[in-house]
Enzyme design. Structure first.
Site, PDB file in Angstrom:
ATOM      1  N   ASP A  26       9.015  -3.253 -13.647  1.00  0.00           N
ATOM      2  CA  ASP A  26       8.029  -2.736 -12.710  1.00  0.00           C
ATOM      3  C   ASP A  26       8.342  -1.234 -12.570  1.00  0.00           C
ATOM      4  O   ASP A  26       9.362  -0.764 -13.089  1.00  0.00           O
ATOM      5  CB  ASP A  26       8.197  -3.476 -11.368  1.00  0.00           C
ATOM      6  CG  ASP A  26       7.351  -2.866 -10.265  1.00  0.00           C
ATOM      7  OD1 ASP A  26       6.159  -2.638 -10.501  1.00  0.00           O
ATOM      8  OD2 ASP A  26       7.897  -2.617  -9.169  1.00  0.00           O
ATOM      9  N   ASP A  28       7.246   1.220  -9.318  1.00  0.00           N
ATOM     10  CA  ASP A  28       7.547   1.595  -7.923  1.00  0.00           C
ATOM     11  C   ASP A  28       8.637   0.717  -7.337  1.00  0.00           C
ATOM     12  O   ASP A  28       8.509  -0.504  -7.344  1.00  0.00           O
ATOM     13  CB  ASP A  28       6.291   1.421  -7.050  1.00  0.00           C
ATOM     14  CG  ASP A  28       5.390   2.636  -7.099  1.00  0.00           C
ATOM     15  OD1 ASP A  28       5.842   3.715  -6.691  1.00  0.00           O
ATOM     16  OD2 ASP A  28       4.238   2.505  -7.543  1.00  0.00           O
TER      17      ASP A  28
END
Length: 244
Positions: A26, A28
């Site tokens: 991922d 963020d």
């Protein structure tokens, strides 16, 4: 379960993936601690328009309503009767985030070390995110990772964003990698759920989200950051399994 049993379990939880082919990340909260910047932007802009009676939103509200979610869902949660206004609001908020992030972003502790581990083994890698493409590209560029990833999958560009497994399945497809030889790094409940639903072990990173919430999404195990000894014990075991 006793802590020592947990440690043994997390240590061997990746061994079934040998020989390892790929790692999915991922963006963020996983590559960098960007949630405080998102929180600040939401808090300032919502207060400005008198949301919540003009009272600043709390971090708990942010975790429950915003963290890791797709902007369409956030817009709907914040402005249930006015989708257009909600979408315009989140678009403006992302522009504010990018202005702040350009100055404030820093990689998560130990990211360089994990990057080297991946590069030394010649593994395939993709970034898979619910963030809009301009955010993803800005963050990867600021962290010096634009050339590190072989693919960047954006939730907006899939039919379904996380927590649906589609973005992670698209990441595998882009890399031509097997889910049986790939694991994921994630920091949010919706992201962990997406990875688990896609059939891969997920290492949860407790950057900001409460550990009990993350554990509810069924990660293989949790780490504080990429310097966590639990991670390196698991990667060492994976290396051993791969060399048998």
């Amino acid at each position: 379960m006793a802590t020592s049993e947990n440690a043994v379990e997390s240590k061997s939880s990746l061994t079934k993936l040998a020989p390892i082919e790929a790692v999915l990340f991922d963006i963020d909260g996983t590559l960098c601690d960007s949630d405080p910047i998102h929180y600040y932007a939401f808090r300032e802009m919502l207060q400005e328009i008198g949301f919540n009676g003009g009272n600043p939103i709390t971090e708990e509200f942010f975790i429950a309503t915003v963290a890791g979610k797709h902007n369409d869902d956030i817009a709907l949660d914040l402005f249930p009767g006015d989708r257009e206004r909600g979408l315009k609001f989140v678009e403006d908020k992302e522009a504010m985030f990018r202005r702040l992030a350009a100055e404030q972003l820093k990689p998560l502790n130990g990211l360089d070390k994990v990057r080297k581990w991946i590069e030394d083994r010649g593994l395939k890698r993709a970034a898979v995110t619910n963030a809009p493409r301009p955010n993803a590209e800005l963050i990867l560029s600021k962290l010096g990772l634009s050339d590190f990833f072989h693919a960047v999958i954006i939730g907006d560009e899939c039919e379904h964003a996380k927590p649906h497994p589609e973005p992670y399945l698209k990441g595998l497809e882009a890399l031509k990698a097997s889910k049986d030889h790939t694991f994921i790094f994630e920091d949010s409940v919706s992201g962990i759920k997406a990875g688990v639903a896609a059939g891969m072990p997920v290492i949860g990173i407790s950057t900001r989200n409460p550990e009990d919430l993350l554990m509810g999404a069924k990660p293989a195990f949790l780490i504080k950051d990429y310097d966590d000894p639990k991670l390196w014990a698991a990667l060492e075991e994976l290396d051993k399994s791969g060399s048998h």
